[in-house]
Design a protein around this motif. Structure first.
Motif, PDB file in Angstrom:
ATOM      1  N   GLN A 143       0.928  -1.219  -0.164  1.00  0.00           N
ATOM      2  CA  GLN A 143       0.040  -0.012  -0.003  1.00  0.00           C
ATOM      3  C   GLN A 143       0.901   1.265   0.057  1.00  0.00           C
ATOM      4  N   LYS A 144       2.001   0.983  -0.668  1.00  0.00           N
ATOM      5  CA  LYS A 144       2.807   2.221  -0.768  1.00  0.00           C
ATOM      6  C   LYS A 144       2.295   3.123  -1.987  1.00  0.00           C
ATOM      7  N   VAL A 145       1.877   2.407  -3.018  1.00  0.00           N
ATOM      8  CA  VAL A 145       1.174   3.159  -4.089  1.00  0.00           C
ATOM      9  C   VAL A 145      -0.122   2.288  -4.522  1.00  0.00           C
ATOM     10  N   VAL A 146      -0.720   3.280  -5.142  1.00  0.00           N
ATOM     11  CA  VAL A 146      -2.046   2.624  -5.760  1.00  0.00           C
ATOM     12  C   VAL A 146      -2.136   2.744  -6.976  1.00  0.00           C
ATOM     13  N   LEU A 147      -2.047   1.379  -8.021  1.00  0.00           N
ATOM     14  CA  LEU A 147      -1.440   1.246  -9.437  1.00  0.00           C
ATOM     15  C   LEU A 147      -2.785   1.843 -10.176  1.00  0.00           C
ATOM     16  N   PRO A 148      -2.657   2.540 -11.178  1.00  0.00           N
ATOM     17  CA  PRO A 148      -3.796   2.750 -11.941  1.00  0.00           C
ATOM     18  C   PRO A 148      -3.944   1.587 -12.737  1.00  0.00           C
ATOM     19  N   ILE A 149      -5.556   1.424 -12.957  1.00  0.00           N
ATOM     20  CA  ILE A 149      -6.026   0.076 -13.529  1.00  0.00           C
ATOM     21  C   ILE A 149      -5.599   0.020 -15.046  1.00  0.00           C
TER      22      ILE A 149
END
Length: 401
Positions: A219-225
């Motif tokens: 949860q360090k980044v939220v990847l774009p779909i």
């Protein structure tokens, strides 16, 4: 151990090597596995289609907020899903071993399908999925944010989704291409080493994908779909295993050349039953070896992660709480996915890449049927997910009313 025994073992090893170097159709072994590469492709494509179906049904359950057994259950589903890509890759190895000039066609096929897969995902996601959800969310941006939040928070997906298996196939074949293929015009002489170094590019791409998955899981980044079609699907150990197979194929050819044989003599040996069975045995040994390595890797990563979370390993209650998070963390590293591949060893030993095939049409029909099946599964799955979201939206509006 006495010097005499050491010498005897060395002599036996040398005799075995000499026997292999002198195998001809006249002194070849009779055993020929009953399965040719087409069977592996057919089973592999069926496993990949099955995996996509399970993936979408799991997402549908998450959207609906329900729980329940999906088809064969988690263990059975994982086993079938784990077979798909390796079996197709082994089939591709067979095609390459039967004709070294097939690299270009395999790269174009798998690269083209991977790009088509990414395009279809973009079309279905950006135009249709977001377009329909925007009716209830207010805008495409709000709908995208809601879906992104859903996947990022869902423990089933570790904050990301991977499904473009054609990308994995393209990268592995690309690695083999740079490792084994000898260009006929460019990169001649010493420049050939530069061509070989290009084999590091697929490895670098795989490493970047692993890093992104780790960041998403932590949860360090939220990847774009939109990035999902460009993420590799298989664990790094699977990539390493097929790198070992590529080096094995390369090493066999070099051994022949170093012992005074010609390239034509090696090509003749490559089509023998002896080499075919040796290849199958090597695959079986590697599957067993990497299943053990994968199991050890899974345990080590899980324990390390639980310790980093401050969990007392002697306290059963704390361990039970931290196990799920540690399993997800280990899976982000790609650990655990190859353990059940050991069950595929009997299938591999029944495989022979030299077994002849009578018709060329199945070579075209199998992947086409596979792609069409997967597209149908995605169309139906996305339709059901959208329908579930719309039903939830209508229910919420009725409750508010």
């Amino acid at each position: 151990m006495s010097d005499n025994k050491k010498k005897t073992r060395k002599e036996r090893k040398e005799q075995k090597k000499n026997r292999i170097l002198n195998v001809t159709p006249e002194n070849d072994i009779k055993y020929l596995g009953p399965l040719n590469y087409r069977w592996l492709k057919l089973i592999g494509w069926a496993c990949i289609a099955f995996a996509q179906f399970v993936h979408l049904m799991a997402l549908k359950q998450q959207v609906a907020g329900t729980e329940g057994r999906i088809v064969l259950g988690e263990i059975g589903n994982d086993f079938i899903a784990s077979l798909g890509l390796p079996l197709i890759l082994i089939a591709n190895f067979a095609i390459i071993l039967n004709g070294r000039d097939r690299y270009n066609s395999l790269l174009i096929l798998n690269g083209g399908v991977a790009a088509f897969y990414a395009f279809m995902f973009w079309l279905l996601y950006h135009r249709y999925t977001l377009g329909l959800l925007a009716t209830f969310q207010g805008s495409k941006a709000e709908a995208a944010a809601e879906l992104k939040k859903l996947i990022a928070s869902d423990p089933e997906f570790n904050g990301y989704m991977t499904f473009n298996v054609f990308l994995d196939m393209f990268l592995l074949i690309l690695f083999m291409y740079f490792l084994n293929y000898t260009p006929k015009k460019k990169f001649q002489g010493e420049k050939l080493k530069i061509f070989r170094l290009f084999a590091l590019l697929p490895i670098l791409y795989e490493a970047i994908c692993i890093l992104l998955r780790l960041l998403a899981t932590g949860q360090k980044v939220v990847l774009p779909i939109s990035i999902y079609p460009f993420l590799t699907t298989k664990p790094p150990l699977a990539f390493v295993m097929f790198i070992c197979i590529a080096f094995y194929v390369r090493g066999m050819e070099k051994r022949f050349i170093m012992n005074g044989k010609t390239h034509e003599e090696y090509k003749a040996f490559a089509k023998t039953n002896t080499n075919s069975f040796m290849f199958s045995k090597k695959l079986a040994k590697l599957l067993a070896l990497f299943a053990v390595i994968d199991f050890i890797m899974l345990i080590v990563i899980m324990i390390t992660h639980m310790v980093s979370l401050g969990i007392n390993l002697s306290d059963d209650a704390e361990v039970a709480v931290g196990t799920l998070a540690s399993i997800k963390w280990a899976q982000a590293w790609g650990a655990g996915d190859m353990i059940m591949m050991v069950l595929a060893i009997p299938l591999v030993l029944l495989f022979s890449y030299t077994r002849p095939r009578k018709l060329k049409i199945p070579d075209i029909l199998i992947p086409v049927a596979g792609v069409i099946s997967i597209l149908f599964i995605y169309l139906e799955g996305i339709y059901q997910i959208i329908q579930t979201l719309l039903d939830k939206g209508l229910s919420a509006m009725m409750e508010m009313g």
